[in-house]
Design an enzyme around this catalytic site. Structure first.
Site, PDB file in Angstrom:
ATOM      1  N   LYS A  74       0.712  -1.175   0.025  1.00  0.00           N
ATOM      2  CA  LYS A  74      -0.016   0.191  -0.029  1.00  0.00           C
ATOM      3  C   LYS A  74       0.643   1.208   0.251  1.00  0.00           C
ATOM      4  O   LYS A  74       0.410   2.229  -0.529  1.00  0.00           O
ATOM      5  CB  LYS A  74      -0.986  -0.031   1.328  1.00  0.00           C
ATOM      6  CG  LYS A  74      -2.168  -0.967   1.131  1.00  0.00           C
ATOM      7  CD  LYS A  74      -3.118  -0.755   2.033  1.00  0.00           C
ATOM      8  CE  LYS A  74      -4.408  -1.711   1.758  1.00  0.00           C
ATOM      9  NZ  LYS A  74      -5.544  -1.553   2.787  1.00  0.00           N
TER      10      LYS A  74
ATOM     11  N   LYS B  22     -11.039  -4.586  -3.923  1.00  0.00           N
ATOM     12  CA  LYS B  22     -12.136  -3.627  -4.216  1.00  0.00           C
ATOM     13  C   LYS B  22     -11.402  -2.900  -5.016  1.00  0.00           C
ATOM     14  O   LYS B  22     -12.001  -1.585  -5.621  1.00  0.00           O
ATOM     15  CB  LYS B  22     -12.371  -3.151  -2.715  1.00  0.00           C
ATOM     16  CG  LYS B  22     -13.130  -3.731  -1.759  1.00  0.00           C
ATOM     17  CD  LYS B  22     -12.958  -3.124  -0.589  1.00  0.00           C
ATOM     18  CE  LYS B  22     -13.579  -4.048   0.827  1.00  0.00           C
ATOM     19  NZ  LYS B  22     -13.458  -3.610   1.835  1.00  0.00           N
TER      20      LYS B  22
ATOM     21  N   LYS C  66      -5.110 -11.208  -6.418  1.00  0.00           N
ATOM     22  CA  LYS C  66      -6.403 -11.404  -5.364  1.00  0.00           C
ATOM     23  C   LYS C  66      -7.342 -10.678  -5.959  1.00  0.00           C
ATOM     24  O   LYS C  66      -7.215  -9.565  -6.595  1.00  0.00           O
ATOM     25  CB  LYS C  66      -5.948 -11.291  -4.084  1.00  0.00           C
ATOM     26  CG  LYS C  66      -5.780  -9.910  -3.527  1.00  0.00           C
ATOM     27  CD  LYS C  66      -5.987  -9.772  -1.837  1.00  0.00           C
ATOM     28  CE  LYS C  66      -5.824  -8.387  -1.583  1.00  0.00           C
ATOM     29  NZ  LYS C  66      -5.763  -8.331  -0.292  1.00  0.00           N
TER      30      LYS C  66
END
Ligand code: AMP
Ligand code: TRP
Length: 354
Positions: free
Chosen positions: A115, A220, A217
């Site tokens: 991130k 969102k 994966k």
């Protein structure tokens, strides 16, 4: 084997739409565990601030995750459903854990590295300390079991490291105050205040992969909406996304070993197994040797039958925000009572006047 009373805790961030990965990796397990355990399920709104501070509609997102919990079958009366920021103990215990955990532990977290990207100096301090807040979420209730997807495994190992370091650093105070609980750590019997929490990750689809790329994966934040099935997708969108899902040209193999090296095929078989509550072996026993042109319609039918009642109920609940707010307030009160007791114990152990 701990002698702490079994208690389940888990959390989901109110950022973006929930997808099939969230459902199969987490929420479906939340629902099942209600039969056997006392459970606390939390919408972790403070965590949502770590990657992005300003949100358009954080309140709406928080209500929407709550609606998804309820629509999936979580019972907020028998168990506890609330949003994290309502209970001040989360942030308070996270501060204590910031002083227990080491910077090196945080720097090693793969989610932080992903991130924060290349410019780590510019990531928020909260993003670095994220796992410390997550450990506080769990340990504020001295929870023993945490259902999550496979991507959260490293954070749960860190939670155990924090619990263990706290128990060791304060072992004398814990013994003197008599607030500890006897537990087995490996072969050894020790007394500690915080349990060493167990992750609950297993199942046929612990990590649901993107429908466009079986090596990534389902997420969102993927720019392609075709990569995921959202909890709010209608039957037509589900059908379109499965039809367009990437596959290879071979038919399904005759045994599970044949899925190796075929990430897209393995993902779709895993999704089918999880949605139908069986194993990949059982799915292969039924569909082995068949083409995707036969398997995909069966998967679509199954996905629609499981997901559409949930999305319909979610829509109904979202029309009644006052009801949702009432659930969160009641849950917050009950969570707060447990949390308050833990914080007093922790202050006593550390030596803070309260
Ligand atoms: P998040 O969306 O990151 O707040 O995740 C909420 C829960 O869903 C966590 O328990 C995650 O581990 C789980 N989860 C998220 N993405 C996936 C995925 N692709 N496969 C399985 N579980 C997932
Ligand atoms: N980090 C989790 C995720 O991204 C969310 C989370 C926050 C959580 N606190 C938690 C999960 C405590 C389990 C227990 O999915």
């Amino acid at each position: 084997m701990s002698e702490f009373k079994p208690l389940v805790f888990s959390g989901v961030q109110p950022t973006g739409n929930l997808h099939l990965g969230n459902y199969l990796g987490a929420i479906r397990k939340f629902v099942a565990l209600q039969e056997s355990h006392n459970c606390i399920y939390c919408v972790v709104d403070l965590h949502a601030l770590t990657a992005q501070l300003v949100h358009d509609d954080l309140q709406g997102q928080t209500r929407s995750i709550t609606a998804a919990f309820l629509a999936a079958g979580i019972d907020p009366k028998q168990h506890i459903v609330f949003n994290q920021s309502r209970v001040p103990g989360h942030a308070e215990l996270a501060w204590i854990f910031n002083c227990v955990a080491r910077i090196g532990w945080m720097n090693r977290m793969t989610q932080f590295k992903d991130k924060a990207g290349k410019d780590r100096e510019n990531a928020s301090l909260g993003l670095l300390a994220y796992p410390s807040l997550m450990a506080a979420d769990i340990l504020l209730y001295r929870a023993t079991h945490v259902p999550v997807g496979d991507d959260q495994k490293q954070h749960l190992e860190l939670t155990r490291d924090i619990a263990q370091k706290f128990n060791i650093d304060f072992s004398k105070r814990i013994a003197d105050t008599g607030l500890g609980v006897d537990m087995l750590v490996g072969e050894e019997r020790v007394n500690g205040y915080f349990p060493l929490t167990e992750p609950l990750i297993e199942g046929p689809a612990p990590r649901v992969m993107s429908l466009r790329d079986g090596t990534k994966k389902m997420s969102k934040s993927d720019v392609s909406d075709l990569s995921r099935i959202n909890l709010t997708d209608d039957a037509d969108s589900i059908s379109k996304k499965i039809r367009k899902a990437k596959t290879d040209p071979e038919p399904l193999p005759g045994d599970v070993e044949g899925l190796e090296g075929r990430p897209e095929a393995e993902n779709l078989v895993g999704i089918y197994a999880a949605l139908s509550d069986t194993s990949k072996e059982a799915v292969i026993a039924d569909f082995g040797g068949q083409q995707f042109s036969a398997f995909k319609p069966a998967l679509t039918e199954l996905a629609v039958s499981v997901m559409s009642p949930i999305s319909a109920e979610m829509r109904r609940l979202m029309d009644d925000p006052a009801y949702i707010d009432g659930v969160l307030e009641d849950g917050g009160d009950r969570a707060g009572a447990i949390a308050g007791k833990t914080m007093n114990d922790v202050k006593e152990i550390i030596g803070l006047l309260y």
